[in-house]
Scaffold this active site. Structure first.
Site, PDB file in Angstrom:
ATOM      1  N   ASP A 408      37.838  36.498  28.038  1.00  0.00           N
ATOM      2  CA  ASP A 408      39.056  37.049  28.621  1.00  0.00           C
ATOM      3  C   ASP A 408      38.741  38.184  29.589  1.00  0.00           C
ATOM      4  O   ASP A 408      37.802  38.960  29.383  1.00  0.00           O
ATOM      5  CB  ASP A 408      39.953  37.566  27.482  1.00  0.00           C
ATOM      6  CG  ASP A 408      41.268  38.115  27.983  1.00  0.00           C
ATOM      7  OD1 ASP A 408      42.048  37.331  28.544  1.00  0.00           O
ATOM      8  OD2 ASP A 408      41.510  39.315  27.802  1.00  0.00           O
ATOM      9  N   GLU A 461      37.574  33.652  32.379  1.00  0.00           N
ATOM     10  CA  GLU A 461      38.856  33.903  33.037  1.00  0.00           C
ATOM     11  C   GLU A 461      38.573  34.954  34.103  1.00  0.00           C
ATOM     12  O   GLU A 461      38.523  36.151  33.825  1.00  0.00           O
ATOM     13  CB  GLU A 461      39.904  34.418  32.044  1.00  0.00           C
ATOM     14  CG  GLU A 461      41.276  34.549  32.696  1.00  0.00           C
ATOM     15  CD  GLU A 461      42.106  35.703  32.175  1.00  0.00           C
ATOM     16  OE1 GLU A 461      43.300  35.755  32.494  1.00  0.00           O
ATOM     17  OE2 GLU A 461      41.568  36.567  31.458  1.00  0.00           O
TER      18      GLU A 461
END
Length: 732
Positions: A408, A461
């Site tokens: 993330d 990401e």
């Protein structure tokens, strides 16, 4: 017994520090120690009325010398094996081994590797680990506690086994490593504990264990001594097959899932019985869970982690999670979990200011805080912090057989000025904005995961143009297997949100992704982030009435599955959920609950199911995702008709033609050139009545004609229904 009283006592300055739990070496005074002419045994037992030393078949009374410390002198200079009988009020007594008589459970190699930041099995030596010693009086079982707190004056274990009193079990430091350790006999799996840290400022902080492998469910914040897992895995065939697969050139259709809100009340056990058959029936190859590591605030969806080594207890036990992964593997479904090494919350009982100083976080707020999120940022340049995170990635792969980690917020790690105003960030040593410590950390993580667990994917990401995100670390890349294609996602959703009459002016938005499609290895994500915070669901973002919304979604998914890259859609998107996702409620299962009003959603779901199975069975759609050799434009410039046409090529040489009509009008007798002559069979038509489309009858097979078109020698004439996508495959 030695009668030299001075040898039995503890120097005043050491005694004061021991009593205040501010001593770095309690083992130097507690336990057995050799002294001139004999030896001495000391123990501190709070609340005891009497303490006996059980040694050589004798019960010897120990002498109280104040502050709950008991002592006895022995004539024997050899280290004996002994036990302590502790007497308490009301006639209660227990016999225990003396934890301060044992050598550390961490060896010199462990400490060296920790200092170097290269202990790849950190969870086996730090935290709370069940341990057994063999002694002449028999086996001694208990728990070894170890924690990194280099700036503390003193550290003790507190728990339900000592009424949370910080004076009973002080820990010792091991050299200059900053690691504190103690072995406590008799502490079994299931015990609740924390670390009581005395800071340099004299403040006591009770901290959850950063390495805890089990916790109580929030809002509780205590750590739990985890049992050694007895789970018997049944996925050896899956794990062996995985080693030989290059996942970047294999089919990957990912169902992104938040465990607690797939269905309210869901947990690891219920998903095993309900989610697994659902994924099988709908043809997904992988599931990606939003973070399952322990997090106190459910509204963070797991992205503010406090227990990096503990599957959250709100959904079950670690073995429950293992069983879920095992069941998914039994049905040939890979498991990816979101991993959050970028930042962590400031809860005072967790990682933040762990030993009273900025320990896990960078000490300069310009690098150590993410103001937008109210969180701390890891100090990626510190060996022990880097080790904590790299080992954590390995832990999830090793202990839970994960097939992938989706990392993330990578952009927030790469750029020192990420979401910061001028004056709020600290440049690197060259004056630039790149966080080279974070770069090295990501490279090490990816290289280590891929070396130790072949076949596991790491997915970034990452929303910027940072070069080489999926390039190998040997080529100075970050080393990720795949990267979320955020540019494709944004351009595609922007385009599809337009009324078809306006798309003429935005054709470049739907074709631009092919300019850079092979610069990285991509996942095409319609994730949870696109269906929250007022953005609306995918269904709500489609223009027009319900029929047109359904047609828009069907054409969106038909286009998505034919575009180079892996597929990802968030739960509920597969049928066109009508409302935004809300983690406090289940996804909208009523959309497919039956009745005429639900037919559009059932049609979208059936299309996604068929797309998944066609995708998995068609190498042209996945086997050359990452090379221009796998893609060939047929028509990319027809903005007037809002038509795209292209061929995907498999490594087997078999082509698939995708024809995409994104206008609100049907096109009769639309001619397209083709790279090979022959019969082209219809595989998918998103306008089919079975999917809720108009049901235009299209021929199941079309035949090329020797008519030059689109710079090809052969061509076909097709009927392209409005807002639809067709796949054709060559039958030789």
């Amino acid at each position: 017994m030695t009668s030299n009283t001075s040898q039995l006592l503890i120097p005043d300055h050491d005694r004061a520090r021991l009593i205040e739990c501010k001593h770095h070496a309690p083992h130097d005074f507690y336990g057995w120690h050799s002294v001139p002419g004999g030896s001495v045994v000391r123990t501190r037992q709070l609340g005891a009325t009497k303490v006996e030393l059980l040694i050589h078949n004798e019960h010897l009374d120990m002498e109280p010398i104040g502050d709950d410390i008991w002592v006895i002198g022995l004539d024997d200079e050899r280290a004996p094996d002994y036990r302590l009988r502790i007497h308490y009020p009301f006639g209660k007594s227990v016999i225990v081994a003396d934890g301060y008589h044992f050598l550390p459970t961490l060896g010199s190699l462990d400490l060296h590797l920790i200092s170097e930041g290269r202990h790849e099995r950190l969870w086996e030596v730090l935290g709370a680990n069940l341990h057994t010693y063999q002694t002449t009086l028999g086996e001694v079982t208990g728990t070894s506690f170890a924690v990194w707190a280099p700036n503390a004056q003193g550290v003790a274990v507190v728990g339900d086994f000592c009424s949370w009193n910080p004076n009973q079990y002080p820990m010792r430091t091991l050299g200059a490593t900053g690691v504190w350790e103690v072995f406590i006999p008799g502490i079994e799996a299931g015990a609740h504990y924390k670390f009581a840290i005395q800071t340099a400022d004299g403040v006591r902080l009770d901290k959850a264990d950063p390495m805890a492998r089990q916790t109580l469910a929030p809002p509780e914040t205590v750590s739990v001594v985890a049992a050694d897992s007895s789970y018997e895995w049944n996925d050896s065939d899956w794990m062996q097959r995985r080693v030989g697969i290059d996942p970047t050139n294999a089919p990957m259709s990912v169902y992104e899932c938040h465990i607690g809100s797939w269905k309210q009340g869901s947990n690891y056990a219920t998903l095993k019985d309900e989610l697994v058959p659902y994924l099988v029936d709908n043809g997904f190859t992988h599931v990606e869970f939003l973070p399952v590591a322990e997090h106190p605030f459910g509204g963070s969806w797991g992205y503010q982690v406090t227990g990096y080594y503990a599957p959250t207890a709100r959904w079950g036990t670690p073995d429950d999670f293992r069983a879920l992964v095992d069941e998914l593997h039994a049905h040939d479904i890979g498991v990816i979990v979101d991993w959050v090494p970028a930042h962590f919350p400031k809860d005072d009982w967790a990682l933040g200011r762990f030993d009273g100083t900025a320990l896990y976080e960078h000490p300069d707020w310009r690098r150590g805080e993410q103001k937008d999120w109210g969180t701390y940022v890891f100090d990626f340049g510190r060996n022990e912090v880097r080790n904590f995170l790299v080992a954590n990635a390995l832990y999830w792969c090793e202990e839970f057989h994960l097939d992938g980690l989706r990392v993330d917020a990578v952009a927030s790690m790469l750029y020192l000025d990420y979401s910061r105003n001028p004056g709020e960030w600290l440049p690197n040593s060259q004056g630039g904005r790149e966080n080279w410590d974070a770069v090295k950390f990501l490279q090490e993580t990816n290289a280590t995961v891929h070396r130790t667990h072949p076949g596991v994917v790491t997915i970034a990401e990452e929303s910027t143009a940072w070069p080489g995100v999926t390039a190998q670390t040997a080529a100075d890349g970050l080393g990720f297997s795949l990267k979320w294609n955020m540019g494709w996602m944004n351009d595609t959703l922007e385009y599809f949100s337009l009324d078809p009459v306006h798309r003429y002016y935005h054709h470049n938005e739907i074709t631009f992704s092919l300019v850079y499609a092979f610069s990285e290895r991509y996942v095409l994500p319609f994730s949870h982030d696109e269906v929250v915070h007022g953005k609306g669901s995918l269904w709500q973002r489609m223009p027009g009435d319900d029929w047109n919304k359904a047609a828009g979604l069907r054409s969106l998914f038909g286009y998505m599955f034919s575009h180079p890259g892996k597929q990802l859609m968030f739960m509920g998107c597969e049928w066109g959920q009508t409302t935004e996702w809300d983690e406090a409620h289940s996804i909208n299962w009523d959309n497919i609950g039956g009745g005429w009003a639900h037919e559009y959603h059932l049609g979208v779901q059936r299309l996604v199911r068929d797309l998944n199975f066609v995708y998995r069975d068609t190498p042209a759609l996945f086997s050359q995702d990452n090379t221009p050799m796998g893609f060939q434009w047929v028509k990319g410039d027809d903005h007037e008709h809002n038509v795209l046409a292209y061929v995907r090529w498999g490594v087997d040489g078999q082509p698939l033609l995708a024809v995409v009509n994104l206008s609100g009008a049907s096109h009769q007798d639309y001619r397209l050139g083709l790279p090979e002559a022959g019969n082209w069979q219809l595989l998918i038509n998103t306008d089919d009545a079975v999917y809720g489309g108009a049901g235009n009858e299209l021929p199941r097979t079309v035949h090329t004609e020797p008519v030059e078109w689109d710079n090809f020698d052969h061509s076909v004439s097709l009927h392209l229904p409005a807002m639809s996508v067709q796949y054709y495959t060559l039958t030789r």
